[in-house]
Motif scaffolding. Structure first.
Motif, PDB file in Angstrom:
ATOM      1  N   VAL A 120       0.801  -1.247  -0.189  1.00 28.77           N
ATOM      2  CA  VAL A 120       0.004   0.042  -0.045  1.00 28.77           C
ATOM      3  C   VAL A 120       0.782   1.242   0.154  1.00 28.77           C
ATOM      4  N   ALA A 121       2.057   1.254   0.713  1.00 23.88           N
ATOM      5  CA  ALA A 121       2.965   2.543   0.801  1.00 23.88           C
ATOM      6  C   ALA A 121       3.335   2.702  -0.695  1.00 23.88           C
ATOM      7  N   SER A 122       3.731   1.850  -1.674  1.00 22.34           N
ATOM      8  CA  SER A 122       4.287   2.116  -2.659  1.00 22.34           C
ATOM      9  C   SER A 122       3.067   2.565  -3.722  1.00 22.34           C
ATOM     10  N   LEU A 123       2.013   1.886  -3.505  1.00 23.95           N
ATOM     11  CA  LEU A 123       0.873   2.161  -4.389  1.00 23.95           C
ATOM     12  C   LEU A 123       0.453   3.527  -4.144  1.00 23.95           C
ATOM     13  N   LEU A 124       0.482   3.953  -2.667  1.00 20.92           N
ATOM     14  CA  LEU A 124      -0.020   5.372  -2.445  1.00 20.92           C
ATOM     15  C   LEU A 124       0.738   6.477  -2.733  1.00 20.92           C
ATOM     16  N   HIS A 125       2.137   6.029  -2.675  1.00 26.62           N
ATOM     17  CA  HIS A 125       3.060   7.186  -3.102  1.00 26.62           C
ATOM     18  C   HIS A 125       2.909   7.431  -4.643  1.00 26.62           C
ATOM     19  N   ALA A 126       2.989   6.211  -5.362  1.00 25.81           N
ATOM     20  CA  ALA A 126       2.872   6.366  -6.706  1.00 25.81           C
ATOM     21  C   ALA A 126       1.532   7.019  -7.318  1.00 25.81           C
ATOM     22  N   ALA A 127       0.244   6.830  -6.606  1.00 29.14           N
ATOM     23  CA  ALA A 127      -0.690   7.574  -7.168  1.00 29.14           C
ATOM     24  C   ALA A 127      -0.680   9.076  -6.633  1.00 29.14           C
ATOM     25  N   ILE A 128      -0.012   9.393  -5.419  1.00 29.90           N
ATOM     26  CA  ILE A 128       0.187  10.831  -5.152  1.00 29.90           C
ATOM     27  C   ILE A 128       0.773  11.484  -6.331  1.00 29.90           C
ATOM     28  N   LEU A 129       1.964  10.890  -6.809  1.00 30.29           N
ATOM     29  CA  LEU A 129       3.178  11.428  -7.783  1.00 30.29           C
ATOM     30  C   LEU A 129       2.240  11.528  -8.955  1.00 30.29           C
ATOM     31  N   ALA A 130       1.489  10.376  -9.376  1.00 32.25           N
ATOM     32  CA  ALA A 130       0.405  10.764 -10.670  1.00 32.25           C
ATOM     33  C   ALA A 130      -0.523  11.600 -10.616  1.00 32.25           C
ATOM     34  N   LEU A 131      -1.059  11.952  -9.455  1.00 30.22           N
ATOM     35  CA  LEU A 131      -2.079  13.198  -9.143  1.00 30.22           C
ATOM     36  C   LEU A 131      -1.260  14.443  -9.301  1.00 30.22           C
ATOM     37  N   LEU A 132      -0.348  14.622  -8.611  1.00 26.42           N
ATOM     38  CA  LEU A 132       0.418  15.602  -8.843  1.00 26.42           C
ATOM     39  C   LEU A 132       1.001  16.104 -10.428  1.00 26.42           C
ATOM     40  N   ALA A 133       1.234  15.219 -11.283  1.00 27.22           N
ATOM     41  CA  ALA A 133       1.648  15.345 -12.639  1.00 27.22           C
ATOM     42  C   ALA A 133       0.405  15.653 -13.262  1.00 27.22           C
ATOM     43  N   ALA A 134      -0.684  15.051 -13.005  1.00 26.00           N
ATOM     44  CA  ALA A 134      -2.001  15.559 -13.539  1.00 26.00           C
ATOM     45  C   ALA A 134      -2.550  16.934 -13.134  1.00 26.00           C
ATOM     46  N   ALA A 135      -2.038  17.585 -12.250  1.00 34.24           N
ATOM     47  CA  ALA A 135      -2.306  18.882 -11.801  1.00 34.24           C
ATOM     48  C   ALA A 135      -3.841  18.625 -11.127  1.00 34.24           C
ATOM     49  N   VAL A 136      -4.091  17.675 -10.288  1.00 37.07           N
ATOM     50  CA  VAL A 136      -5.367  17.657  -9.712  1.00 37.07           C
ATOM     51  C   VAL A 136      -5.259  18.441  -8.376  1.00 37.07           C
ATOM     52  N   PRO A 137      -6.539  19.356  -8.295  1.00 35.63           N
ATOM     53  CA  PRO A 137      -6.074  19.963  -7.103  1.00 35.63           C
ATOM     54  C   PRO A 137      -6.296  19.142  -5.652  1.00 35.63           C
ATOM     55  N   LEU A 138      -5.308  19.528  -4.946  1.00 32.26           N
ATOM     56  CA  LEU A 138      -5.012  18.611  -3.742  1.00 32.26           C
ATOM     57  C   LEU A 138      -5.078  19.653  -2.567  1.00 32.26           C
ATOM     58  N   LYS A 139      -5.617  19.243  -1.452  1.00 29.02           N
ATOM     59  CA  LYS A 139      -5.622  19.796  -0.387  1.00 29.02           C
ATOM     60  C   LYS A 139      -4.144  19.752   0.232  1.00 29.02           C
ATOM     61  N   GLU A 140      -3.717  18.777   0.529  1.00 32.89           N
ATOM     62  CA  GLU A 140      -2.418  18.269   0.948  1.00 32.89           C
ATOM     63  C   GLU A 140      -1.736  17.334   0.173  1.00 32.89           C
ATOM     64  N   ILE A 141      -0.454  16.983   0.471  1.00 31.30           N
ATOM     65  CA  ILE A 141       0.181  15.745   0.013  1.00 31.30           C
ATOM     66  C   ILE A 141       0.296  14.966   1.206  1.00 31.30           C
ATOM     67  N   ALA A 142       0.446  13.432   1.071  1.00 31.26           N
ATOM     68  CA  ALA A 142       0.662  12.543   2.068  1.00 31.26           C
ATOM     69  C   ALA A 142       2.078  11.592   1.800  1.00 31.26           C
ATOM     70  N   THR A 143       2.561  11.295   2.816  1.00 32.50           N
ATOM     71  CA  THR A 143       3.614  10.588   2.619  1.00 32.50           C
ATOM     72  C   THR A 143       3.323   9.409   3.812  1.00 32.50           C
ATOM     73  N   CYS A 144       3.886   8.002   3.341  1.00 38.76           N
ATOM     74  CA  CYS A 144       3.555   6.925   4.286  1.00 38.76           C
ATOM     75  C   CYS A 144       4.701   6.017   4.569  1.00 38.76           C
ATOM     76  N   VAL A 145       4.673   5.210   5.467  1.00 40.36           N
ATOM     77  CA  VAL A 145       5.746   4.535   5.727  1.00 40.36           C
ATOM     78  C   VAL A 145       5.402   3.291   6.586  1.00 40.36           C
ATOM     79  N   VAL A 146       6.079   2.271   6.257  1.00 38.29           N
ATOM     80  CA  VAL A 146       5.889   0.898   7.241  1.00 38.29           C
ATOM     81  C   VAL A 146       6.783   0.768   8.240  1.00 38.29           C
ATOM     82  N   ILE A 147       6.221   0.382   9.361  1.00 41.54           N
ATOM     83  CA  ILE A 147       6.952   0.325  10.662  1.00 41.54           C
ATOM     84  C   ILE A 147       6.664  -1.066  11.181  1.00 41.54           C
ATOM     85  N   ALA A 148       7.947  -2.055  11.251  1.00 37.76           N
ATOM     86  CA  ALA A 148       7.881  -3.074  11.864  1.00 37.76           C
ATOM     87  C   ALA A 148       8.172  -3.223  13.345  1.00 37.76           C
ATOM     88  N   THR A 149       7.527  -3.812  13.937  1.00 33.75           N
ATOM     89  CA  THR A 149       7.647  -4.103  15.450  1.00 33.75           C
ATOM     90  C   THR A 149       8.389  -5.571  15.390  1.00 33.75           C
TER      91      THR A 149
END
Lengths: 227, 247
Positions: A120-149
């Motif tokens: 999901v992390a990679s998918l979401l990052h890729a989707a946000i990059l494509a949204l930025l490239a498509a100049a879709v108006p966004l409120k904010e951008i988001a970043t995600c991280v996977v944490i292992a315990t």
């Protein structure tokens, strides 16, 4: 295992409004965004845009698991895109997996999504990059991280962006996604953890995603329900 | 292009440095595309791109060449007629976007007896009159005050080429060569190619000429300059090569 840096390409597909390729740790996704387009009559919403996420696995067509990942990504993107500006429209986000970890192949054959959090992390990052490239108006951008315990034997510190090997041995995995202002956008967990371990994972996630914000300015824990 | 001396790039949700926002004694601040006002006093970018300010007009906007065209009043666009209804044509400005309406009466010298015949697939050069999010956008091919076409209307013959929104904005500037850095059309004309063009704000350029070879050469040159982001020198080189192939 050597850690490779994430690698991205923007706007490389000609026939889409915006596209991006993201490769990270042997996992590669091609994302394309089209929109705002006219929504079909039966699915249109008269007050806001709908977001149509299509996830295509490495081989074959998506199944139930892909549908679940699609809905997770759709809910996250809906919070970022200014959907109220485009009533009766649709934003189509297509995510095609083009390369996956060695460990995700069974007998050298690609299988459908089963280790979902790391994806999901990679998918979401890729989707946000494509949204930025498509100049879709966004409120904010988001970043995600996977944490292992980790389990007791591997130490107590949470591990950020763990390798496939560590992930398979970890006690629990958490996918955390934060927006620019430091609000929690997405939290998905796998495995079992204590409350202290969860807090430690949250701290580590927030420190990774909201590095530019001073500690005092990090937003409230919005969207923490349903963890 | 009116621009600040150093390029500042922003991402959606970033804070804009207050020193970048222009101020003017009389004119109110105008926000262009890519910015939104969050009451009471925050200005937040909604797309990724370069911040451009024009202190004379007291405007600020974010420049991004990509994306899909969304109609905005006053824009000159090239549309494809989809079908004709009772009193208007349904016109598409981008593939799969919501259709816009072009009333039969919005043409020069149009009357109930004399309405324009445009079969599906024909091209029109039109101006966007109104674009509200809850309504279909409306187009016109006539200046409502003078009743003259002013160059708008059906585009016959020729060929349509797709370009990026950024390129069409550069071509539509008052002085494309000095402001936008696009010299392809000027150079082609100077080297003796005879053609006519119409640029739509929706990422379309229509080219017409006596010779089909010229049409294709002009279209390809514009598309190459757009896709490969050619500099002025590279554009001149490309045009010289194309003209050599033409003759």
């Amino acid at each position: 295992m050597m850690k490779s840096h994430p690698n991205g390409h923007l706007s490389h597909l000609n026939r889409t409004d915006g596209s991006a390729t993201l490769s990270n740790e042997g996992y590669q996704v091609v994302a394309s965004v089209n929109g705002p387009m006219e929504a079909q009559r039966r699915e249109e919403n008269p007050f806001e845009a709908i977001i149509d996420v299509v996830l295509r696995p490495l081989a074959g067509i998506g199944g139930t698991r892909e549908r679940q990942l699609e809905s997770i990504i759709e809910r996250a993107l809906r919070q970022l895109i200014l959907v109220k500006r485009y009533p009766r429209c649709v934003f189509q986000v297509t995510l095609q997996v083009t390369q996956t970890h060695r460990g995700d192949l069974i007998n050298d054959k690609a299988v459908q999504a089963h280790k979902k959090l790391a994806w999901v992390a990679s998918l979401l990052h890729a989707a946000i990059l494509a949204l930025l490239a498509a100049a879709v108006p966004l409120k904010e951008i988001a970043t995600c991280v996977v944490i292992a315990t980790p389990r007791e034997a591997m130490g107590r510190e949470p591990i950020r962006n763990p390798s496939a090997e560590i992930m398979s041995k970890a006690k629990s995995l958490h996918l955390l996604c934060f927006t620019t202002s430091g609000a929690l956008l997405l939290a998905e967990s796998e495995g079992e953890c204590t409350l202290e371990e969860w807090d430690a994972a949250m701290c580590a996630g927030r420190a990774t995603c909201c590095r530019q914000l001073p500690i005092g300015e990090i937003g409230p824990n919005v969207g923490l329900t349903g963890v | 292009m009116a621009s600040s001396t150093t390029a500042t790039f922003v991402m959606p949700g970033d804070e804009i440095d207050p020193s970048l926002i222009p101020s003017h004694k009389k004119l109110p601040l105008r926000l262009g595309p890519g910015l939104r006002h969050v009451p009471p006093n925050k200005i937040v970018p909604v797309i990724a791109g370069q911040i451009i300010t024009d202190p004379k007009k007291n405007t600020i906007w974010v420049e991004n060449a990509g994306g899909r065209y969304v109609p905005s009043p006053g824009d000159l666009v090239i549309g494809t007629v989809h079908r004709s209804t009772m009193d208007a044509f349904q016109v598409h400005l981008a593939d799969y976007s919501a259709p816009t309406l072009l009333p039969h009466m919005a043409f020069e010298l149009a009357s109930k007896k004399n309405r324009p015949q445009l079969p599906p697939g024909s091209l029109v050069y039109a101006r966007v009159v109104s674009a509200r999010k809850h309504m279909d956008a409306e187009l016109e091919c006539v200046n409502p005050t003078t009743g003259k076409a002013d160059g708008l209307g059906p585009l016959v013959n020729g060929m349509l080429f797709h370009i990026s929104l950024g390129m069409s904005r550069r071509l539509l500037m008052a002085r494309p060569a000095s402001d936008g850095g696009v010299v392809v059309l000027d150079e082609l004309g100077a080297l003796g190619a005879a053609f006519e063009t119409a640029v739509g704000r929706n990422g379309r350029i229509w080219v017409n000429s006596e010779s089909v070879k010229t049409v294709i050469a002009v279209g390809r040159a514009i598309q190459a300059a757009d896709k490969e982001q050619l500099s002025v020198e590279q554009q001149k080189k490309l045009v010289r090569k194309l003209m050599k192939d033409l003759s």
